[in-house]
Design a protein around this motif. Sequence first.
Motif, PDB file in Angstrom:
ATOM      1  N   GLY A  23     -13.792   8.533  -8.026  1.00  0.00           N
ATOM      2  CA  GLY A  23     -12.529   9.054  -8.526  1.00  0.00           C
ATOM      3  C   GLY A  23     -11.329   8.653  -7.695  1.00  0.00           C
ATOM      4  O   GLY A  23     -10.252   9.242  -7.855  1.00  0.00           O
ATOM      5  N   LYS A  24     -11.484   7.636  -6.849  1.00  0.00           N
ATOM      6  CA  LYS A  24     -10.391   7.216  -5.981  1.00  0.00           C
ATOM      7  C   LYS A  24     -10.235   5.700  -6.006  1.00  0.00           C
ATOM      8  O   LYS A  24     -11.224   4.966  -6.071  1.00  0.00           O
ATOM      9  CB  LYS A  24     -10.642   7.660  -4.534  1.00  0.00           C
ATOM     10  CG  LYS A  24     -10.737   9.163  -4.341  1.00  0.00           C
ATOM     11  CD  LYS A  24     -11.033   9.494  -2.886  1.00  0.00           C
ATOM     12  CE  LYS A  24     -11.150  11.005  -2.683  1.00  0.00           C
ATOM     13  NZ  LYS A  24     -11.479  11.327  -1.268  1.00  0.00           N
ATOM     14  N   THR A  61      -4.605   9.487 -15.486  1.00  0.00           N
ATOM     15  CA  THR A  61      -5.204  10.603 -16.214  1.00  0.00           C
ATOM     16  C   THR A  61      -5.578  10.142 -17.609  1.00  0.00           C
ATOM     17  O   THR A  61      -4.923   9.276 -18.199  1.00  0.00           O
ATOM     18  CB  THR A  61      -4.230  11.789 -16.307  1.00  0.00           C
ATOM     19  OG1 THR A  61      -3.017  11.366 -16.949  1.00  0.00           O
ATOM     20  CG2 THR A  61      -3.890  12.312 -14.919  1.00  0.00           C
ATOM     21  N   LYS A  94      -7.221  14.200 -14.683  1.00  0.00           N
ATOM     22  CA  LYS A  94      -7.202  13.129 -13.689  1.00  0.00           C
ATOM     23  C   LYS A  94      -8.531  12.383 -13.675  1.00  0.00           C
ATOM     24  O   LYS A  94      -9.605  12.988 -13.577  1.00  0.00           O
ATOM     25  CB  LYS A  94      -6.899  13.685 -12.299  1.00  0.00           C
ATOM     26  CG  LYS A  94      -6.823  12.597 -11.224  1.00  0.00           C
ATOM     27  CD  LYS A  94      -6.518  13.151  -9.852  1.00  0.00           C
ATOM     28  CE  LYS A  94      -5.090  13.645  -9.771  1.00  0.00           C
ATOM     29  NZ  LYS A  94      -4.735  14.030  -8.377  1.00  0.00           N
ATOM     30  N   THR A  95      -8.436  11.066 -13.794  1.00  0.00           N
ATOM     31  CA  THR A  95      -9.603  10.195 -13.710  1.00  0.00           C
ATOM     32  C   THR A  95      -9.673   9.503 -12.352  1.00  0.00           C
ATOM     33  O   THR A  95     -10.735   9.408 -11.749  1.00  0.00           O
ATOM     34  CB  THR A  95      -9.561   9.128 -14.827  1.00  0.00           C
ATOM     35  OG1 THR A  95      -9.530   9.776 -16.090  1.00  0.00           O
ATOM     36  CG2 THR A  95     -10.771   8.211 -14.758  1.00  0.00           C
ATOM     37  N   VAL A  96      -8.526   9.021 -11.889  1.00  0.00           N
ATOM     38  CA  VAL A  96      -8.471   8.278 -10.627  1.00  0.00           C
ATOM     39  C   VAL A  96      -7.239   8.717  -9.843  1.00  0.00           C
ATOM     40  O   VAL A  96      -6.142   8.822 -10.414  1.00  0.00           O
ATOM     41  CB  VAL A  96      -8.392   6.752 -10.874  1.00  0.00           C
ATOM     42  CG1 VAL A  96      -8.439   5.998  -9.551  1.00  0.00           C
ATOM     43  CG2 VAL A  96      -9.494   6.283 -11.792  1.00  0.00           C
ATOM     44  N   SER A  97      -7.408   8.950  -8.552  1.00  0.00           N
ATOM     45  CA  SER A  97      -6.260   9.106  -7.658  1.00  0.00           C
ATOM     46  C   SER A  97      -6.030   7.775  -6.951  1.00  0.00           C
ATOM     47  O   SER A  97      -6.985   7.051  -6.632  1.00  0.00           O
ATOM     48  CB  SER A  97      -6.507  10.220  -6.638  1.00  0.00           C
ATOM     49  OG  SER A  97      -7.607   9.900  -5.806  1.00  0.00           O
ATOM     50  N   ILE A  98      -4.761   7.435  -6.730  1.00  0.00           N
ATOM     51  CA  ILE A  98      -4.390   6.141  -6.152  1.00  0.00           C
ATOM     52  C   ILE A  98      -3.747   6.365  -4.799  1.00  0.00           C
ATOM     53  O   ILE A  98      -2.817   7.172  -4.668  1.00  0.00           O
ATOM     54  CB  ILE A  98      -3.420   5.397  -7.089  1.00  0.00           C
ATOM     55  CG1 ILE A  98      -4.092   5.122  -8.444  1.00  0.00           C
ATOM     56  CG2 ILE A  98      -2.947   4.088  -6.459  1.00  0.00           C
ATOM     57  CD1 ILE A  98      -3.135   4.638  -9.509  1.00  0.00           C
ATOM     58  N   ASN A  99      -4.249   5.670  -3.787  1.00  0.00           N
ATOM     59  CA  ASN A  99      -3.724   5.846  -2.428  1.00  0.00           C
ATOM     60  C   ASN A  99      -4.026   4.588  -1.613  1.00  0.00           C
ATOM     61  O   ASN A  99      -5.131   4.430  -1.087  1.00  0.00           O
ATOM     62  CB  ASN A  99      -4.359   7.072  -1.773  1.00  0.00           C
ATOM     63  CG  ASN A  99      -3.721   7.431  -0.451  1.00  0.00           C
ATOM     64  OD1 ASN A  99      -2.904   6.678   0.065  1.00  0.00           O
ATOM     65  ND2 ASN A  99      -4.102   8.559   0.095  1.00  0.00           N
ATOM     66  N   SER A 139      -1.745   8.419  -9.768  1.00  0.00           N
ATOM     67  CA  SER A 139      -2.955   8.840 -10.465  1.00  0.00           C
ATOM     68  C   SER A 139      -3.011   8.212 -11.846  1.00  0.00           C
ATOM     69  O   SER A 139      -1.999   7.776 -12.406  1.00  0.00           O
ATOM     70  CB  SER A 139      -3.000  10.363 -10.597  1.00  0.00           C
ATOM     71  OG  SER A 139      -1.945  10.817 -11.432  1.00  0.00           O
ATOM     72  N   CYS A 171      -0.647   6.404 -16.577  1.00  0.00           N
ATOM     73  CA  CYS A 171      -0.674   5.879 -15.211  1.00  0.00           C
ATOM     74  C   CYS A 171       0.688   6.131 -14.568  1.00  0.00           C
ATOM     75  O   CYS A 171       1.723   5.747 -15.118  1.00  0.00           O
ATOM     76  CB  CYS A 171      -0.991   4.388 -15.212  1.00  0.00           C
ATOM     77  SG  CYS A 171      -1.015   3.636 -13.565  1.00  0.00           S
TER      78      CYS A 171
END
Length: 523
Positions: free
Chosen positions: A376-377, A323, A334-339, A321, A289
């Motif tokens: 995925g977000k 991963t 990558k599993t999740v993008s963070i924004n 992100s 992370c």
Amino acid sequence: MTRLVLIFTVFCLTLKTFGQNVGINNTPFDKTTPAKANKDLQVYIYAYQQFVAQNYYPESDFLKGQIVGRLFGGNTTQTSDSLTSMYAEQRAIPFFVYTPKIFDGKAIIRASFEIDWTWGDVNYGVGGNAGSAISGDQVNLQTQNLEVEYRPGNGWAINAGLQRMFDTPNDPYRTLFDKFTTTAYRLAYWGTDGVGVSVRKDADLYKIKGGYYKLYENNVELNDDVTLMELSGQYNLSPKWNAGASAYYVRDRSNGKGGISILGQGPASQLATYNGTYRFPLSPDPFHCDVVWLGGFFGRNEDMMLDRWFTTGFVNANLGSITQKAAGETNYKKTVSINGIAANIRSGYRYGQTTGDAITADVVYTSGNKDGISDGKYTGVMTGNTWGSPGGIFIGHGAYLLFPHGNVVNRFMAAVTDLSNVGYGITGGTINVSKDLIPNKLHAKVGGAFGLSNITPAKGGNIIGYEGNAKLSYDLGPFMSIEAHGAYLALGNFYDSPSVNGNKSSRPVNPWTAFTCFKWLIF
């Protein structure tokens, strides 16, 4: 023979002289005992005591004395229309500062400790936050800070050790605590203690700070640490205005190891449900992370005395992100993008002669996340509450139940204890009207708070609730006061959802609290 007689005579005279000099007010050691206390060492003690009545409590017997986090969350807190929690709590925080004269003020060591308990809890044991049952005898001293500060000159300061880890460029040891809760990021992201090294430069027109902290070391031979790095600065644009910017970065390679007891820590841990942050539904595969926070803040007339109007605010974005590496694979994918983003503005008007004569409005917005991470977000906010309990404390707004209040010992609870609001985001705020009935002596305040969830939970609505509160405080002396507080929160249709109300079939009973407290800063 003559020589022996001479030695004996001198010995007797010495004994006689010694005996004549010994007395209640005349000791032979008075030249080695300081006539005054050693001013190199300073001691401060914050003493706090409160008597509480409220209608919420944890259902788990294991958590009856120490509860952190959101109402109806993983800490099992529930409200009741028939049961009332009534208890007394006590806290003492001694703070020791040693500045040896030999270093001419350039080297300082600080140590602070914490002693907390609920009256009559336990005795004859080991553990913090307890120890006041009959006979006491509990080993309960908790280390809060232990750090060395080196000041090489020209406004520079280097701090190493367990220290205050606050989301502000202000000096954490030479700034009044209230200023931390109303300026920069207001401790909402990072408002706790951490071990590491920080370097600070204070000049007439600017402040700048960099830091490196080890949040969790775990196994020293493995790359399984959680590390925080920070860089923040502030520039005085004019006597009234200032602006600042910052960058924070968390590198998490722990896979949730470490943390509070069996809860663990990190984005996929049970700690998230306790603290009211978003718990990422990750697979058991190892994950990395990485989160960066980029933000800016400003202030005008922060101390409220240059003129009658004052304001502060911030905007902060978290990017990153998560991963993961599946079984049999060598690379992390990558599993999740963070924004996510958060914004806050606090403004007010001082209509009287003291800072206690003011009207203040406080508004906060945080983005929410819809449909979990199936796309995925993650578009919500992340704070230090993902890794600490608590890691961030948003307490300078004047609310008590909708957002958390700072008058606590062992129980730190509210409807929204983290800016993320369990990942749903929030639009809300407070308004407070305060008045010094006797200037700088008798203080009164009435306030209200309101919150909307930016994402609607399943089977629920957007209205988190409405709060009304009041406070009356009397200063008995310098830094000594006695206070009375009360608050009531009318829950909204947000709590019709079992996913946020503790898996209940209907909306819980509205929470309320009332307490009196005594505060004394001793120095």
